[in-house]
Enzyme design. Structure first.
Site, PDB file in Angstrom:
ATOM      1  N   ASP A 138       8.071  10.488   8.626  1.00 37.59           N
ATOM      2  CA  ASP A 138       8.217   9.180   7.974  1.00 37.59           C
ATOM      3  C   ASP A 138       9.370   8.314   8.481  1.00 37.59           C
ATOM      4  OD1 ASP A 138       7.468   7.204   6.125  1.00 37.59           O
ATOM      5  OD2 ASP A 138       8.918   7.931   4.670  1.00 37.59           O
ATOM      6  N   CYS A 195     -15.780  -0.353  -3.712  1.00 41.79           N
ATOM      7  CA  CYS A 195     -14.755  -0.122  -4.734  1.00 41.79           C
ATOM      8  C   CYS A 195     -13.501  -0.941  -4.446  1.00 41.79           C
ATOM      9  CB  CYS A 195     -14.392   1.368  -4.770  1.00 41.79           C
ATOM     10  SG  CYS A 195     -13.068   1.772  -5.919  1.00 41.79           S
ATOM     11  N   CYS A 198      -8.158   0.116  -6.646  1.00 46.64           N
ATOM     12  CA  CYS A 198      -6.734   0.100  -6.291  1.00 46.64           C
ATOM     13  C   CYS A 198      -6.205  -1.324  -6.243  1.00 46.64           C
ATOM     14  CB  CYS A 198      -6.498   0.810  -4.962  1.00 46.64           C
ATOM     15  SG  CYS A 198      -7.369   0.089  -3.542  1.00 46.64           S
TER      16      CYS A 198
END
Length: 387
Positions: A138, A195, A198
């Site tokens: 990360d 969808c 979110c």
């Protein structure tokens, strides 16, 4: 120098060691499998959607292509660790006296947890296959999510995070760059369909379109990356989220297939599940560092953290929090004092706020805090006029 181990045996070793180290999934891709990522990243940066995260622009060239970061890389092993919660983290929003800390930050810092384990696996690769390796988690300029999609671990959903058929939206990602030639896995396809759960779940409308994030509107950015005052337009929308936001992740229907993570593997912190706002408001720098030792929360520092807690206190509608907020009007940090003004403007009656403002303004030296007082009083006056 490469030893005589076969590619199949090396892959079996990697998978075995990954399982032993607590990783939920592992796959392989090549460094040239994300050709569209550079242009998408450049567009994101060009539109200023990264906000104050200047490091993203500074590392653009290396971030866009793994072979630029390390020309010797031949294969990339992508590993995923499950951090799925045992409950819906959004349930805590119904308890405004408590603080909602993002699920990932309720554990020991995942950078520390994963990096050591990745290094162990990388060491086994070198010992058996020779060559060289590099480990990233990360913090390096590596685009883990596109690489994970190319390796078949999942796909980048409309919330821009990785979605897995097995683990939903709850995966930490790490990579091992290696000079070994490994057979790549097939990429995953996008399974979001029509969808938009979110996108609709975002409290601040941080998604201008599917698959695009405006970080400047994201609660995770506002509470973690943003170093200054939180813009007024977002304060009430933050609710009691004091570090990050899980709403878009938690709304993903693919989470119904996810399994709760092993808390032992993540070094979970029970004391960070639902801490009381009143206790967090009382933290000085030493107490903050002690409480969040080994936690990613520690990285934002005490002042920004208390700023976030004050926003939650102001949203709580709990008059019992007025006194700890009042105490912070004399805090050394202008950032804390200014946010305390906003919190008190939400918690105190009109007369009490006006009297407090008269006393506080006489001693206030920060122009930013003075501006917070004037804004708070003007908003109160406007509401009184409308009543």
């Amino acid at each position: 120098m490469r030893t005589s181990i076969s590619d199949k045996a090396l892959r079996q070793l990697i998978e075995r060691e990954a399982t032993r180290a607590g990783f939920a999934a592992v796959a392989v891709t090549r460094p040239d499998t994300i050709p569209l990522a550079p242009a998408r990243l450049a567009q994101f940066l060009g539109e200023g959607l990264h906000g104050s995260m200047a490091w993203m622009a500074e590392t653009l060239e290396r971030r866009a292509a793994p072979s630029v970061l390390w020309p010797e890389v031949r294969s990339i092993v992508v590993l995923a660790m499950n951090y799925g919660p045992g409950e819906d983290p959004r349930e805590l929003q119904a308890r405004p006296d408590r603080a909602a800390i993002s699920v990932y930050a309720r554990n020991r810092d995942y950078h520390d947890v994963m990096k050591g384990r990745l290094k162990e696996i990388a060491g086994k690769i070198v010992a058996r296959a020779g060559g060289d390796v590099k480990v990233f988690v990360d913090t390096a300029p590596v685009m883990e999510k596109p690489l994970a999609e190319a390796a078949g671990l999942g796909w980048q959903g409309k919330h821009t995070n990785l979605v897995s058929r097995e683990f939903g939206s709850w995966l930490f990602l790490g990579t091992i760059f290696t000079t070994a030639e490994l057979a790549p896995d097939a990429p995953e396809i996008d399974r979001c369909g029509s969808c938009r759960a979110c996108l609709d779940a975002c409290p601040t409308d941080a998604f201008p379109a599917p698959y695009r994030l405006d970080a400047r509107r994201c609660i995770s950015y506002l509470t973690i990356e943003n170093k200054g005052p939180i813009p007024h337009e977002f304060r009430d929308k933050i609710g009691n989220r004091i570090y990050g936001c899980d709403d878009c992740l938690a709304a993903c229907p693919w989470n119904k297939f996810a399994r709760a993570a092993s808390e032992a593997k993540l070094a979970a912190r029970d004391d960070l599940r639902e801490p009381r706002l009143a206790e967090l408001l009382a933290l000085d720098d030493a107490a903050f560092r002690t409480l969040f030792s080994g936690s990613p929360v520690k990285r934002i520092g005490r002042d920004r953290f208390v700023r976030n807690v004050l926003i939650a206190a102001g949203n709580s509608a709990d008059p019992a929090l007025a006194e700890p907020c009042r105490a912070l009007l004399s805090d050394p940090s202008p950032l804390v004092r200014g946010t305390a003004v906003w919190a008190l403007s939400r918690l105190l009656p009109e007369a009490a706020l006006s009297a407090l403002a008269q006393r506080a303004l006489k001693a206030e030296s920060s122009a930013d805090v003075v501006a917070e007082w004037h804004t708070a009083l003007a908003i109160r006056e406007a509401k009184q006029a409308q009543a």
